[in-house]
Design an enzyme around this catalytic site. Sequence first.
Site, PDB file in Angstrom:
ATOM      1  N   THR A   1      -4.316  -7.663  11.120  1.00 58.74           N
ATOM      2  CA  THR A   1      -4.699  -6.345  10.587  1.00 58.74           C
ATOM      3  C   THR A   1      -4.182  -5.203  11.464  1.00 58.74           C
ATOM      4  O   THR A   1      -3.681  -4.202  10.966  1.00 58.74           O
ATOM      5  CB  THR A   1      -6.238  -6.273  10.482  1.00 58.74           C
ATOM      6  OG1 THR A   1      -6.675  -7.390   9.690  1.00 58.74           O
ATOM      7  CG2 THR A   1      -6.695  -4.991   9.825  1.00 58.74           C
TER       8      THR A   1
ATOM      9  N   GLU B   1     -10.212 -11.023  -6.310  1.00 61.27           N
ATOM     10  CA  GLU B   1      -9.309  -9.863  -6.257  1.00 61.27           C
ATOM     11  C   GLU B   1      -8.284  -9.888  -7.397  1.00 61.27           C
ATOM     12  O   GLU B   1      -7.994  -8.851  -7.999  1.00 61.27           O
ATOM     13  CB  GLU B   1      -8.600  -9.813  -4.905  1.00 61.27           C
ATOM     14  CG  GLU B   1      -9.558  -9.462  -3.767  1.00 61.27           C
ATOM     15  CD  GLU B   1      -8.916  -9.508  -2.386  1.00 61.27           C
ATOM     16  OE1 GLU B   1      -9.630  -9.241  -1.415  1.00 61.27           O
ATOM     17  OE2 GLU B   1      -7.708  -9.804  -2.284  1.00 61.27           O
TER      18      GLU B   1
ATOM     19  N   LYS C   1       0.836  -1.190   0.000  1.00 60.18           N
ATOM     20  CA  LYS C   1       0.000   0.000   0.000  1.00 60.18           C
ATOM     21  C   LYS C   1       0.888   1.264   0.000  1.00 60.18           C
ATOM     22  O   LYS C   1       2.108   1.180   0.176  1.00 60.18           O
ATOM     23  CB  LYS C   1      -0.962  -0.070   1.190  1.00 60.18           C
ATOM     24  CG  LYS C   1      -1.886  -1.327   1.056  1.00 60.18           C
ATOM     25  CD  LYS C   1      -3.126  -1.289   1.922  1.00 60.18           C
ATOM     26  CE  LYS C   1      -2.891  -1.554   3.362  1.00 60.18           C
ATOM     27  NZ  LYS C   1      -4.138  -1.982   4.077  1.00 60.18           N
TER      28      LYS C   1
ATOM     29  N   TYR D   1     -12.281  -2.674  -2.270  1.00 59.08           N
ATOM     30  CA  TYR D   1     -12.711  -2.620  -0.870  1.00 59.08           C
ATOM     31  C   TYR D   1     -14.237  -2.581  -0.724  1.00 59.08           C
ATOM     32  O   TYR D   1     -14.745  -2.103   0.296  1.00 59.08           O
ATOM     33  CB  TYR D   1     -12.062  -1.423  -0.167  1.00 59.08           C
ATOM     34  CG  TYR D   1     -10.638  -1.701   0.296  1.00 59.08           C
ATOM     35  CD1 TYR D   1     -10.321  -2.845   1.047  1.00 59.08           C
ATOM     36  CD2 TYR D   1      -9.597  -0.820   0.007  1.00 59.08           C
ATOM     37  CE1 TYR D   1      -9.028  -3.098   1.470  1.00 59.08           C
ATOM     38  CE2 TYR D   1      -8.298  -1.070   0.437  1.00 59.08           C
ATOM     39  CZ  TYR D   1      -8.017  -2.215   1.176  1.00 59.08           C
ATOM     40  OH  TYR D   1      -6.730  -2.476   1.615  1.00 59.08           O
TER      41      TYR D   1
ATOM     42  N   HIS E   1      -1.821  -5.342   1.801  1.00 58.62           N
ATOM     43  CA  HIS E   1      -3.083  -6.078   1.691  1.00 58.62           C
ATOM     44  C   HIS E   1      -2.744  -7.486   1.246  1.00 58.62           C
ATOM     45  O   HIS E   1      -1.835  -7.677   0.434  1.00 58.62           O
ATOM     46  CB  HIS E   1      -4.012  -5.442   0.648  1.00 58.62           C
ATOM     47  CG  HIS E   1      -5.155  -6.332   0.290  1.00 58.62           C
ATOM     48  ND1 HIS E   1      -6.316  -6.369   1.033  1.00 58.62           N
ATOM     49  CD2 HIS E   1      -5.310  -7.266  -0.686  1.00 58.62           C
ATOM     50  CE1 HIS E   1      -7.133  -7.282   0.514  1.00 58.62           C
ATOM     51  NE2 HIS E   1      -6.551  -7.834  -0.525  1.00 58.62           N
TER      52      HIS E   1
ATOM     53  N   ASN F   1      -1.057   0.092   7.783  1.00 52.56           N
ATOM     54  CA  ASN F   1      -0.535  -1.259   8.034  1.00 52.56           C
ATOM     55  C   ASN F   1       0.146  -1.902   6.821  1.00 52.56           C
ATOM     56  O   ASN F   1       0.309  -3.117   6.754  1.00 52.56           O
ATOM     57  CB  ASN F   1      -1.625  -2.153   8.635  1.00 52.56           C
ATOM     58  CG  ASN F   1      -2.795  -2.355   7.708  1.00 52.56           C
ATOM     59  OD1 ASN F   1      -2.821  -1.815   6.593  1.00 52.56           O
ATOM     60  ND2 ASN F   1      -3.762  -3.143   8.139  1.00 52.56           N
TER      61      ASN F   1
ATOM     62  N   ARG G   1       3.693  -6.530   9.572  1.00 51.63           N
ATOM     63  CA  ARG G   1       2.955  -5.484  10.285  1.00 51.63           C
ATOM     64  C   ARG G   1       3.486  -5.277  11.699  1.00 51.63           C
ATOM     65  O   ARG G   1       3.466  -4.164  12.215  1.00 51.63           O
ATOM     66  CB  ARG G   1       1.461  -5.804  10.261  1.00 51.63           C
ATOM     67  CG  ARG G   1       0.840  -5.525   8.886  1.00 51.63           C
ATOM     68  CD  ARG G   1      -0.506  -6.172   8.743  1.00 51.63           C
ATOM     69  NE  ARG G   1      -1.229  -5.716   7.553  1.00 51.63           N
ATOM     70  CZ  ARG G   1      -2.396  -6.223   7.171  1.00 51.63           C
ATOM     71  NH1 ARG G   1      -2.957  -7.210   7.870  1.00 51.63           N
ATOM     72  NH2 ARG G   1      -2.995  -5.768   6.091  1.00 51.63           N
TER      73      ARG G   1
ATOM     74  N   PHE H   1     -14.411   3.440   8.759  1.00 54.61           N
ATOM     75  CA  PHE H   1     -13.093   3.750   8.206  1.00 54.61           C
ATOM     76  C   PHE H   1     -13.049   3.726   6.679  1.00 54.61           C
ATOM     77  O   PHE H   1     -11.992   3.961   6.082  1.00 54.61           O
ATOM     78  CB  PHE H   1     -12.041   2.775   8.781  1.00 54.61           C
ATOM     79  CG  PHE H   1     -12.300   1.316   8.479  1.00 54.61           C
ATOM     80  CD1 PHE H   1     -11.893   0.740   7.285  1.00 54.61           C
ATOM     81  CD2 PHE H   1     -12.953   0.510   9.406  1.00 54.61           C
ATOM     82  CE1 PHE H   1     -12.122  -0.604   7.010  1.00 54.61           C
ATOM     83  CE2 PHE H   1     -13.190  -0.842   9.146  1.00 54.61           C
ATOM     84  CZ  PHE H   1     -12.776  -1.396   7.940  1.00 54.61           C
TER      85      PHE H   1
ATOM     86  N   ARG I   1      -0.881 -14.269   4.450  1.00 50.61           N
ATOM     87  CA  ARG I   1      -1.545 -13.586   5.577  1.00 50.61           C
ATOM     88  C   ARG I   1      -0.673 -13.667   6.836  1.00 50.61           C
ATOM     89  O   ARG I   1      -0.564 -12.729   7.609  1.00 50.61           O
ATOM     90  CB  ARG I   1      -2.917 -14.226   5.865  1.00 50.61           C
ATOM     91  CG  ARG I   1      -3.971 -14.001   4.810  1.00 50.61           C
ATOM     92  CD  ARG I   1      -4.626 -12.645   4.833  1.00 50.61           C
ATOM     93  NE  ARG I   1      -5.457 -12.369   5.987  1.00 50.61           N
ATOM     94  CZ  ARG I   1      -6.204 -11.282   6.094  1.00 50.61           C
ATOM     95  NH1 ARG I   1      -6.234 -10.370   5.121  1.00 50.61           N
ATOM     96  NH2 ARG I   1      -6.927 -11.059   7.165  1.00 50.61           N
TER      97      ARG I   1
HETATM   98  P1  IDP Z   1      -6.858  -6.878   6.242  1.00 49.27           P
HETATM   99  O1  IDP Z   1      -6.138  -5.848   5.403  1.00 49.27           O
HETATM  100  O2  IDP Z   1      -5.969  -7.458   7.294  1.00 49.27           O
HETATM  101  O3  IDP Z   1      -7.557  -7.940   5.442  1.00 49.27           O
HETATM  102  P2  IDP Z   1      -9.509  -5.744   6.729  1.00 49.27           P
HETATM  103  O4  IDP Z   1     -10.330  -5.958   7.963  1.00 49.27           O
HETATM  104  O5  IDP Z   1      -9.960  -6.428   5.481  1.00 49.27           O
HETATM  105  O6  IDP Z   1      -7.992  -6.088   7.072  1.00 49.27           O
HETATM  106  O7  IDP Z   1      -9.470  -4.171   6.488  1.00 49.27           O
HETATM  107  C1  IDP Z   1      -8.947  -3.664   5.269  1.00 49.27           C
HETATM  108  C2  IDP Z   1      -8.052  -2.501   5.581  1.00 49.27           C
HETATM  109  O8  IDP Z   1      -8.830  -1.426   6.103  1.00 49.27           O
HETATM  110  C3  IDP Z   1      -6.992  -2.752   6.659  1.00 49.27           C
HETATM  111  O9  IDP Z   1      -5.822  -3.392   6.170  1.00 49.27           O
HETATM  112  C4  IDP Z   1      -6.708  -1.348   7.132  1.00 49.27           C
HETATM  113  O10 IDP Z   1      -5.838  -0.676   6.203  1.00 49.27           O
HETATM  114  C5  IDP Z   1      -8.079  -0.712   7.049  1.00 49.27           C
HETATM  115  N1  IDP Z   1      -8.779  -0.783   8.344  1.00 49.27           N
HETATM  116  C6  IDP Z   1      -9.397  -1.850   8.890  1.00 49.27           C
HETATM  117  N2  IDP Z   1      -9.929  -1.566  10.091  1.00 49.27           N
HETATM  118  C7  IDP Z   1      -9.646  -0.259  10.310  1.00 49.27           C
HETATM  119  C8  IDP Z   1      -9.920   0.641  11.386  1.00 49.27           C
HETATM  120  O11 IDP Z   1     -10.537   0.300  12.398  1.00 49.27           O
HETATM  121  N3  IDP Z   1      -9.449   1.915  11.242  1.00 49.27           N
HETATM  122  C9  IDP Z   1      -8.747   2.338  10.147  1.00 49.27           C
HETATM  123  N4  IDP Z   1      -8.480   1.525   9.120  1.00 49.27           N
HETATM  124  C10 IDP Z   1      -8.908   0.245   9.187  1.00 49.27           C
HETATM  125 MG    MG Z   2      -9.200  -7.837   4.181  1.00 47.64          MG
END
Ligand code: IDP
Ligand code: MG
Length: 151
Positions: free
Chosen positions: A91, A126, A9, A49, A115, A112, A102, A57, A85
């Site tokens: 996450t 995807e 990212k 997304y 993806h 973070n 991470r 968010f 993963r």
């Molecule tokens: P992942 O990337 O580990 O699969 P997801 O729950 O699918 O996590 O969320 C997608 C992305 O959205 C996360 O990687 C992060 O960048 C962002 N994100 C998720 N939860 C939050 C939050 O509570 N605050 C801000 N950004 C968030």
């Molecule tokens: Mg995800």
Amino acid sequence: MEQTLVLIKPDGIQRGLTGEIIKRLENRGLKLVAAKFLLVNESLAKKHYAVHEGKPFYAGLIKYITSSPLMAMVWEGPQAVAAVRQTMGATRPTEAAPGSIRHDYALEVGRNLTHASDSVENAKIEISIWFKPEEIVSWERATDAWIQGQN
Ligand code: IDP
Ligand code: MG
């Protein structure tokens, strides 16, 4: 062989972590089969997304992912989805296992770095969003038998 979508990212690119992240996936034994560097438009970001639409968010996430270039890749290997993963970590960086990307390079969920697809089914969806079938390269790697060999 299983394939998964990985994004480095914008924070990963801006912080100069592109090589480090790719290195960790290579070290693991995963094989790169597609890559592109691009500035993502809002339409592609929203498609990627879509599952998060409506969450608090969401707007910030779209802004973050479209703010600066990213690297999109497809990595291949046995259980590639789970392996990647695990290499990325949870996450929330403060919940990510030590040794994961991470954990080692991030602090906040909104920054973070990466993806990675969360299931084989979502990986297929995807990959089709980010790559045309002809952009996925099927190739023999000299070390394949030493990494993917079953006894
Ligand atoms: P992942 O990337 O580990 O699969 P997801 O729950 O699918 O996590 O969320 C997608 C992305 O959205 C996360 O990687 C992060 O960048 C962002 N994100 C998720 N939860 C939050 C939050 O509570 N605050 C801000 N950004 C968030
Ligand atoms: Mg995800």
